[in-house]
Design a protein around this motif. Structure first.
Motif, PDB file in Angstrom:
ATOM      1  N   THR A 176       1.304   4.397  -2.933  1.00 44.19           N
ATOM      2  CA  THR A 176       0.708   5.699  -2.559  1.00 44.19           C
ATOM      3  C   THR A 176       1.765   6.622  -1.956  1.00 44.19           C
ATOM      4  OG1 THR A 176       0.071   4.823  -0.381  1.00 44.19           O
ATOM      5  CG2 THR A 176      -1.549   4.651  -2.146  1.00 44.19           C
ATOM      6  N   LEU A 202      -5.461   1.107   3.107  1.00 46.84           N
ATOM      7  CA  LEU A 202      -5.653   2.208   2.164  1.00 46.84           C
ATOM      8  C   LEU A 202      -6.479   3.332   2.788  1.00 46.84           C
ATOM      9  CD1 LEU A 202      -6.327   0.376  -1.228  1.00 46.84           C
ATOM     10  CD2 LEU A 202      -4.507   2.037  -0.798  1.00 46.84           C
ATOM     11  N   THR A 203      -7.581   2.964   3.435  1.00 48.49           N
ATOM     12  CA  THR A 203      -8.438   3.992   4.032  1.00 48.49           C
ATOM     13  C   THR A 203      -7.761   4.663   5.232  1.00 48.49           C
ATOM     14  OG1 THR A 203      -9.558   2.256   5.323  1.00 48.49           O
ATOM     15  CG2 THR A 203     -10.588   2.938   3.270  1.00 48.49           C
ATOM     16  N   LYS A 240      -3.797   9.086  -4.750  1.00 47.45           N
ATOM     17  CA  LYS A 240      -3.315   7.734  -5.042  1.00 47.45           C
ATOM     18  C   LYS A 240      -4.079   6.687  -4.241  1.00 47.45           C
ATOM     19  CE  LYS A 240       1.276   9.461  -6.204  1.00 47.45           C
ATOM     20  NZ  LYS A 240       2.688   9.607  -5.777  1.00 47.45           N
ATOM     21  N   CYS A 241      -4.423   6.993  -2.995  1.00 48.88           N
ATOM     22  CA  CYS A 241      -5.227   6.066  -2.185  1.00 48.88           C
ATOM     23  C   CYS A 241      -6.614   5.871  -2.805  1.00 48.88           C
ATOM     24  CB  CYS A 241      -5.374   6.587  -0.764  1.00 48.88           C
ATOM     25  SG  CYS A 241      -3.873   6.507   0.240  1.00 48.88           S
ATOM     26  N   ARG A 297      -4.515   5.149   5.567  1.00 51.68           N
ATOM     27  CA  ARG A 297      -3.524   6.082   4.996  1.00 51.68           C
ATOM     28  C   ARG A 297      -4.218   7.293   4.390  1.00 51.68           C
ATOM     29  NH1 ARG A 297       1.836   6.229   3.844  1.00 51.68           N
ATOM     30  NH2 ARG A 297       2.586   6.940   1.812  1.00 51.68           N
ATOM     31  N   LEU A 298      -5.370   7.066   3.771  1.00 53.19           N
ATOM     32  CA  LEU A 298      -6.145   8.149   3.167  1.00 53.19           C
ATOM     33  C   LEU A 298      -6.534   9.195   4.208  1.00 53.19           C
ATOM     34  CD1 LEU A 298      -7.829   9.402   0.838  1.00 53.19           C
ATOM     35  CD2 LEU A 298      -9.661   7.815   1.454  1.00 53.19           C
ATOM     36  N   VAL A 308       0.836  -1.206   0.000  1.00 51.69           N
ATOM     37  CA  VAL A 308       0.000   0.000   0.000  1.00 51.69           C
ATOM     38  C   VAL A 308       0.872   1.259   0.000  1.00 51.69           C
ATOM     39  CG1 VAL A 308      -1.597   1.375   1.405  1.00 51.69           C
ATOM     40  CG2 VAL A 308      -2.019  -1.074   1.049  1.00 51.69           C
TER      41      VAL A 308
END
Length: 336
Positions: free
Chosen positions: A42, A76-77, A91-92, A79-80, A38
């Motif tokens: 990103t 992903l979420t 990117k996420c 990091r978002l 991930v």
């Protein structure tokens, strides 16, 4: 300003290395590999689009088994929502979108959809703002638009009962439209109207694009717009099927005044999106005939609402009655 950007890139690179190091400390190899994948897809590295093999690696995880897919989406979420960097956020979102559009249309077990409909509101980025400089603020507007577009796509999938995926991203072939037409005929008018209104909201969200269209020249924004274009084609296909059915001779004559009013409103909302959609995708193609279908259907609906010849309908005895005579005198006096 150039020195500030270079310094920001250096700090971003350090953060990415720190995240990779932190991932390597996990006692579970699978968790470590997922988090590292991930991060690599990103990175903070300017506005460059992630390399294809990085995106492919994330998709491999996100489209894998339930546990693997859930872990990938969770990281992903996470990091978002932690980042304040517009490039990382884009990117996420791009990675999450890739998972969404490549998933099976009938997959209802994906953790992504549970996130969306269990009150977590993980795509609510309406307050996101990277205030590093004016350009970063412009990219932030694309983050907010992209997140809202994906959220509306999830809402549409939930309303339709199946996922809008890449398996339906090809143009509406005659065979596919005929298959959809059979499905539409079996649906009630209320269900068709509800679905059409949700789909129109998706079109409106796609068309509510940031004013900084010049940023489409950037590799990352270009890839984002290209991915959204896939959603746009799917939505158009679904809209066409429902407008054709609701405007057909068999269906339109039996629509209530309330349904006709809602249908007219939906058609006008679609027309209101046309120019902005053409500007976004730099494409005025009308292969599916949507832009010809809308005014034809609108004219028919207006005719029905005016109570002209087209407003007649069939009653159980087989006689044709104009709109104003569809309800008995007793029923009207009861209401009055």
């Amino acid at each position: 300003m150039g020195q500030r950007k270079k310094l920001r890139d250096i700090v971003g690179a350090v953060k990415d290395r720190g995240s990779l190091f932190k991932a390597s400390l996990s006692a579970k190899p699978a968790v470590s590999a997922t988090r590292a994948t991930v991060v690599r897809a990103t990175t903070h590295k300017s506005a460059a689009a992630p390399a294809e093999h990085r995106v492919a690696a994330v998709l491999s995880l996100g489209l894998g088994s339930g546990i693997t897919a859930s872990a990938c989406i969770w990281y992903l979420t996470a990091r978002l929502h932690r980042t304040r960097n517009a490039f990382v956020a884009l990117k996420c979102l791009f990675a999450l979108h890739g998972i969404m559009i490549h998933r099976s249309p009938h997959d209802q077990n994906l953790r992504l959809y549970s996130f969306a409909f269990e009150g977590k509101n993980f795509l609510n980025l309406c307050k996101f703002n990277d205030d590093f400089d004016e350009e970063a603020k412009e990219y932030s507007s694309w983050v907010r638009w992209y997140a809202a577009t994906l959220e509306q796509s999830l809402i549409a999938s939930h309303a339709l009962g199946y996922v809008l995926s890449s398996s339906s991203s090809s143009p509406c072939s005659q065979a596919k439209r005929e298959y959809k037409r059979e499905r539409m005929r079996a649906a009630t008018s209320s269900d068709l109207m509800r679905e059409l209104e949700v789909l129109v909201s998706s079109l409106e969200q796609v068309s509510d694009v940031p004013g900084s269209l010049h940023l489409r020249k950037n590799d990352l924004v270009y890839e984002v717009v290209r991915s959204v274009c896939q959603d746009y084609r799917m939505i158009r296909c679904e809209v066409c099927s429902r407008v054709e059915e609701l405007g057909s001779e068999e269906r339109s004559g039996s629509l209530s005044f309330g349904h006709l009013t809602r249908l007219l409103s939906a058609l006008e909302r679609i027309e209101g999106c046309r120019e902005r959609l053409a500007s976004l995708f730099v494409n005025k193609a009308n292969a599916d005939g949507l832009w010809d279908l809308i005014p034809r259907t609108k004219e028919k609906v207006l005719g029905l609402m005016r109570g002209g010849d087209q407003s007649s309908t069939v009653v159980p005895g087989g006689a044709w009655l104009p709109w104003r005579d569809r309800f008995s005198f007793n029923a009207l006096t009861t209401v009055l």
